[in-house]
Design an enzyme around this catalytic site. Structure first.
Site, mmCIF file in Angstrom:
data_model
loop_
_atom_site.group_PDB
_atom_site.id
_atom_site.type_symbol
_atom_site.label_atom_id
_atom_site.label_comp_id
_atom_site.label_asym_id
_atom_site.label_seq_id
_atom_site.Cartn_x
_atom_site.Cartn_y
_atom_site.Cartn_z
ATOM 1 C CE LYS A 115 -3.813 2.066 2.669
ATOM 2 N NZ LYS A 115 -4.647 1.914 3.890
ATOM 3 C CB SER A 127 -7.855 3.731 3.089
ATOM 4 O OG SER A 127 -6.943 3.182 4.028
ATOM 5 C CB SER A 171 -8.099 0.822 6.021
ATOM 6 O OG SER A 171 -8.702 2.076 6.211
#
Length: 442
Positions: free
Chosen positions: A75, A149, A173
């Site tokens: 990420k 996210s 997330s």
């Protein structure tokens, strides 16, 4: 060509000389080129950047490197040395000289980083649409959101572009995208996996998470990624704990009392509860839900402003409008409000502990519903708030958690369950999850 979807199967293929890392990485690059419309990646490594990681494999034996040759995604709020970190905001980008601690540990164990994945900007959102790099499409139902996210990381694993992917999980997330894409999403105990080299969202609540296709793979990554880090002020010494009883004691929220539940999701939840072994006990949801409401309705949003508020004030046009609105709200809470909220949270935590006194694993839906992309576009704040109903409280109450797939609705939409336990029970929780998924416990 076929690339095995689990770590164990890939390592077996390597041992049998049926595959080699270069061929696997090449195949995953080909797949990435065919799925660009999913907006998974912010940046993929080129052959020159992959070279040192491939050469590293020649210096270590597979037997000594538990993730030897296993490709993974990162990420883009987690540092990978020499590759820009954007946190989903091009104007915020910087290039770190050193990788985050968790990435260093994975690479040392032989894992191969493929690139940086798309995300809700500054890890603020559970929808996967708040990114200038494009809204990440759901890998199962493209008209629906991918969840955020850690959107790109989840979809990368589901589309077979990586064997596992790192996300972060402050308010859900690492669990919401897992549920919406039919994956396993493991969120460890706060402080067990270092957050050094991670762009903070709420530093006291942040943790790195992982997306996989099996519980066994989540366990394999956890064994490598976890561990005390003296360079991280929020790192904790992990004391592994196991459930006392010979049989796991499950507790659950009454499906008929849960707020904002989609009826299709409610039915999926009821079906899953009917499969639980032993004698599951209903537990009151009130202290958990009340704690969750404090995350955005209380002063914890000030932590997000503390993390990137200066950048937001200096470069307001560089920040997504929805993200800017959320983070800017962190300017308002006073120190008095912050302390009062901490006192309130301490009381709720004690209530939750009492509620779970006779329960080893709490079972709940990962989300009350899944939203279409159009719904989120029309109501970006309201939809996001409801999605976090069963995830926001987990870090506030110092629980570890794992999201697992639990079937689909009549409309074919993925449904996921989250299992949660107190801090330190991570491996016991992983074993419980493995058993419920039909896998072998460790």
């Amino acid at each position: 060509m076929t690339v095995p979807s689990t770590i164990a199967a890939l390592r077996e293929a390597y041992r049998d000389n049926r595959l080699d890392p270069s061929t696997v990485v090449g195949e995953l690059a080909r797949r990435a080129g065919q799925t660009e419309d999913y907006a998974v990646w912010i940046r993929r490594l080129d052959s020159g950047e992959l070279g040192p990681h491939m050469h590293h494999l020649a210096d270590v034996r597979m037997e000594d490197a538990p993730l030897w040759g296993v490709p993974f995604a990162v990420k883009d709020n987690i540092d990978l040395a020499g590759v820009p970190t954007t946190a989903g905001c091009p104007g915020f980008a910087y290039t770190p000289e050193r990788s985050a601690t968790v990435v260093e540990r994975l690479v040392e164990a032989g894992a191969i980083p493929l690139g940086k994945t798309n995300m809700d900007q500054f890890a603020t959102g559970l929808v996967g649409t708040r990114s200038p790099y494009g809204a990440v499409r759901n890998a199962v139902c493209t008209d629906y959101i991918s969840g955020g996210s850690s959107s790109g990381s989840a979809v990368a694993v589901k589309l077979g572009l990586a064997l596992f992917a790192l996300g972060t999980d402050t308010a859900g997330s690492g669990r919401i995208p897992a549920a919406f894409n039919g994956l396993v999403g493991f969120k460890p105990t706060l402080g067990w996996w270092s957050t050094r080299g991670v762009v903070p969202a709420c530093r006291t609540l942040d943790c790195v998470s992982v997306f996989t296709r099996s519980v066994a793979d989540a366990r394999a990554v956890a064994r490598v990624a976890g561990g005390f880090d003296p360079e991280d002020a929020f790192s904790r010494r992990f004391h592994r704990q196991d459930f006392d009883s010979g049989r796991v004691r499950y507790g659950y929220f009454d499906p008929q009392t849960l707020p904002d539940m989609d009826e299709g999701f409610r039915r999926c939840y009821e079906r899953f509860l009917a499969t639980l072994p032993g004698c599951p006990e209903p537990v009151g949801a009130a202290p958990f839900l009340a704690a969750g409401e404090m995350l955005y309705d209380g002063p914890w949003v000030a932590e997000r402003y503390a993390a990137v508020g200066r950048f937001l004030e200096a470069h307001p046009d560089a920040v997504h409008p929805v993200t800017r609105t959320v983070i800017a709200g962190g300017r308002d809470p006073s120190a008095v409000e912050c302390f009062r909220a901490q006192y309130r949270l301490a009381s709720l935590k004690r209530e939750a502990e009492e509620t779970l006194r006779d329960v080893d694993v709490l079972v709940m839906p990962t989300a009350p519903r899944i939203c279409s992309r159009l719904e989120v576009e029309r109501d970006p704040f309201g939809t996001n708030t409801k999605l976090g109903t069963f995830t926001n409280f987990v870090n506030l109450l110092d629980l570890c958690a794992i999201a697992i797939p639990a079937g689909s609705t009549a409309k074919g939409l993925p449904f996921g369950i989250t299992l949660a336990s107190p801090a330190g029970f991570d491996f016991a929780l992983l074993n419980a999850a493995a058993s419920l998924c039909g896998e072998v416990a460790d």
